[in-house]
Motif scaffolding. Sequence first.
Motif, PDB file in Angstrom:
ATOM      1  N   THR A 120      46.381  77.699  50.619  1.00 30.08           N
ATOM      2  CA  THR A 120      45.089  77.760  50.344  1.00 30.08           C
ATOM      3  C   THR A 120      44.421  79.167  50.314  1.00 30.08           C
ATOM      4  OG1 THR A 120      44.758  75.818  51.544  1.00 30.08           O
ATOM      5  CG2 THR A 120      42.729  77.109  51.003  1.00 30.08           C
ATOM      6  N   PHE A 122      41.055  80.966  49.224  1.00 31.34           N
ATOM      7  CA  PHE A 122      39.526  80.602  49.397  1.00 31.34           C
ATOM      8  C   PHE A 122      38.799  81.544  48.175  1.00 31.34           C
ATOM      9  CE2 PHE A 122      39.132  78.361  53.474  1.00 31.34           C
ATOM     10  CZ  PHE A 122      40.339  78.291  54.137  1.00 31.34           C
ATOM     11  N   PRO A 126      32.475  82.668  53.354  1.00 31.52           N
ATOM     12  CA  PRO A 126      32.272  81.542  54.622  1.00 31.52           C
ATOM     13  C   PRO A 126      30.782  81.203  54.847  1.00 31.52           C
ATOM     14  CG  PRO A 126      33.807  83.055  55.375  1.00 31.52           C
ATOM     15  CD  PRO A 126      33.247  83.469  53.862  1.00 31.52           C
ATOM     16  N   TYR A 129      28.794  77.842  52.766  1.00 30.07           N
ATOM     17  CA  TYR A 129      28.933  76.558  53.151  1.00 30.07           C
ATOM     18  C   TYR A 129      28.970  76.230  54.590  1.00 30.07           C
ATOM     19  CZ  TYR A 129      33.905  77.844  53.086  1.00 30.07           C
ATOM     20  OH  TYR A 129      35.170  78.193  53.063  1.00 30.07           O
ATOM     21  N   GLU A 130      28.706  75.114  54.992  1.00 29.42           N
ATOM     22  CA  GLU A 130      28.882  74.627  56.448  1.00 29.42           C
ATOM     23  C   GLU A 130      29.881  73.734  56.357  1.00 29.42           C
ATOM     24  OE1 GLU A 130      27.281  76.037  59.474  1.00 29.42           O
ATOM     25  OE2 GLU A 130      25.615  75.946  58.092  1.00 29.42           O
ATOM     26  N   GLY A 132      33.858  72.419  56.198  1.00 28.53           N
ATOM     27  CA  GLY A 132      34.848  73.106  55.400  1.00 28.53           C
ATOM     28  C   GLY A 132      35.839  74.105  55.927  1.00 28.53           C
ATOM     29  N   GLU A 133      36.395  73.717  57.206  1.00 24.55           N
ATOM     30  CA  GLU A 133      37.251  74.420  57.775  1.00 24.55           C
ATOM     31  C   GLU A 133      38.823  73.779  57.363  1.00 24.55           C
ATOM     32  OE1 GLU A 133      36.284  76.374  61.971  1.00 24.55           O
ATOM     33  OE2 GLU A 133      35.749  74.482  61.918  1.00 24.55           O
ATOM     34  N   ARG A 144      42.320  76.902  62.865  1.00 20.42           N
ATOM     35  CA  ARG A 144      41.215  76.611  62.049  1.00 20.42           C
ATOM     36  C   ARG A 144      40.946  77.956  61.102  1.00 20.42           C
ATOM     37  NH1 ARG A 144      38.893  72.055  64.942  1.00 20.42           N
ATOM     38  NH2 ARG A 144      37.124  71.872  63.558  1.00 20.42           N
ATOM     39  N   LYS A 146      38.588  79.456  57.780  1.00 17.83           N
ATOM     40  CA  LYS A 146      37.886  79.553  56.937  1.00 17.83           C
ATOM     41  C   LYS A 146      37.482  81.011  56.582  1.00 17.83           C
ATOM     42  CE  LYS A 146      32.967  78.111  56.395  1.00 17.83           C
ATOM     43  NZ  LYS A 146      31.764  77.521  56.926  1.00 17.83           N
ATOM     44  N   VAL A 163      40.527  68.989  55.991  1.00 12.31           N
ATOM     45  CA  VAL A 163      39.775  69.781  55.482  1.00 12.31           C
ATOM     46  C   VAL A 163      38.389  69.180  56.258  1.00 12.31           C
ATOM     47  CG1 VAL A 163      38.179  70.866  53.962  1.00 12.31           C
ATOM     48  CG2 VAL A 163      40.690  71.050  53.725  1.00 12.31           C
ATOM     49  N   VAL A 166      32.152  69.033  54.495  1.00 14.11           N
ATOM     50  CA  VAL A 166      31.345  70.149  54.155  1.00 14.11           C
ATOM     51  C   VAL A 166      29.923  69.486  54.183  1.00 14.11           C
ATOM     52  CG1 VAL A 166      30.546  71.666  52.219  1.00 14.11           C
ATOM     53  CG2 VAL A 166      32.891  71.488  52.888  1.00 14.11           C
ATOM     54  N   ARG A 171      32.471  74.422  48.946  1.00 16.94           N
ATOM     55  CA  ARG A 171      33.568  75.032  49.284  1.00 16.94           C
ATOM     56  C   ARG A 171      34.645  74.938  48.037  1.00 16.94           C
ATOM     57  NH1 ARG A 171      38.972  74.027  50.980  1.00 16.94           N
ATOM     58  NH2 ARG A 171      39.801  74.713  52.939  1.00 16.94           N
TER      59      ARG A 171
END
Length: 228
Positions: A120, A122, A126, A129-130, A132-133, A144, A146, A163, A166, A171
Motif C-alpha cells: 500500500t 499512501f 494522515p 482524513y479520519e 482509514g488505517e 496499524r 496510516k 482498512v 474513513v 483516503r
Amino acid sequence: MLLHLKKILTPDEVATARSLLGADAPWVDGRSSAGAQAVGRKNNEQLAQDSPQAAQLRELVLSALQRDPLFFSAALPRKIFNPLFNRYGGESNRYGAHIDGAVLHSRHPAQWVRTDLSCTLFLAEPDEYEGGELVVREPQGERRFKLPAGDLVLYPGTTLHEVTPVTRGARLASFFWVESMVRGGEQRRLLFEMDMALLQLRGRGEDDPALVQLTGTYHNLLRMWADT
Ligand code: NI
C-alpha cells in the motif's frame, strides 16, 4: 516481514499523483474487482484501469519502485501487479478483514501474479482524513498503518488485513502485489537482513576480504533460492 519504506515518491510525484486523482478522475465501484470472499466486505472506489490517468499513475509508481534499492532488496520482485488506485470516503469508506486472492490477474501487461507480498502506497496525508488505517494481523499481533503521502508498507500476502472506516475526508492510495523471486517469506527475510548488514559494512568503507566473501555468500544463497 512488515516493512515501512519512507519517501518512495518525491513530494513532486505525490503532487502529480494527486492532480491525476482529482476532479476528472474516473472512479468506479471497488467491488467490481473483488473476489467472492471480499465482495461483501469491500466498499470503496477504484480508479478505472483503462483510463489515461491510470496509465500515467502506473508509470509513475513503477518507475519510483525501480529506483528504490530497499524495495528491491526486501521484495526481490519477479513480477509486479500493475499498480491500482483507490479512494475511501463518504459512503464508500471501508474494506473489512480479508485475505487477498493467492493468484491475481494483472492487465498491464496481461499476466498472472502470485501475491507473495502486498503493498500500500499512501497518497493522502494522515491529517486529511479520519480513520482509514490499514490493519495487518500477524501471528505476533496487530499492526496499524496510516503513513505520510509517498510512504509505502510492504506486508505478507498471507495476512488477514482490513482498512478501517474513513469517517471524514478521503483516503487515497495505490495498492499492488509482488510475486517474489524468492517464494518463502523466511528465506526472503534472511536475505534482506544480510543485505542490510552488508550495506552497513560497506558504508563504513571497509575493504575486508571477509566482506567480499559474505557478499558472495549472499549471492550464492539468492542463487539457491531464486526463481526467475
Ligand atoms: Ni486486501
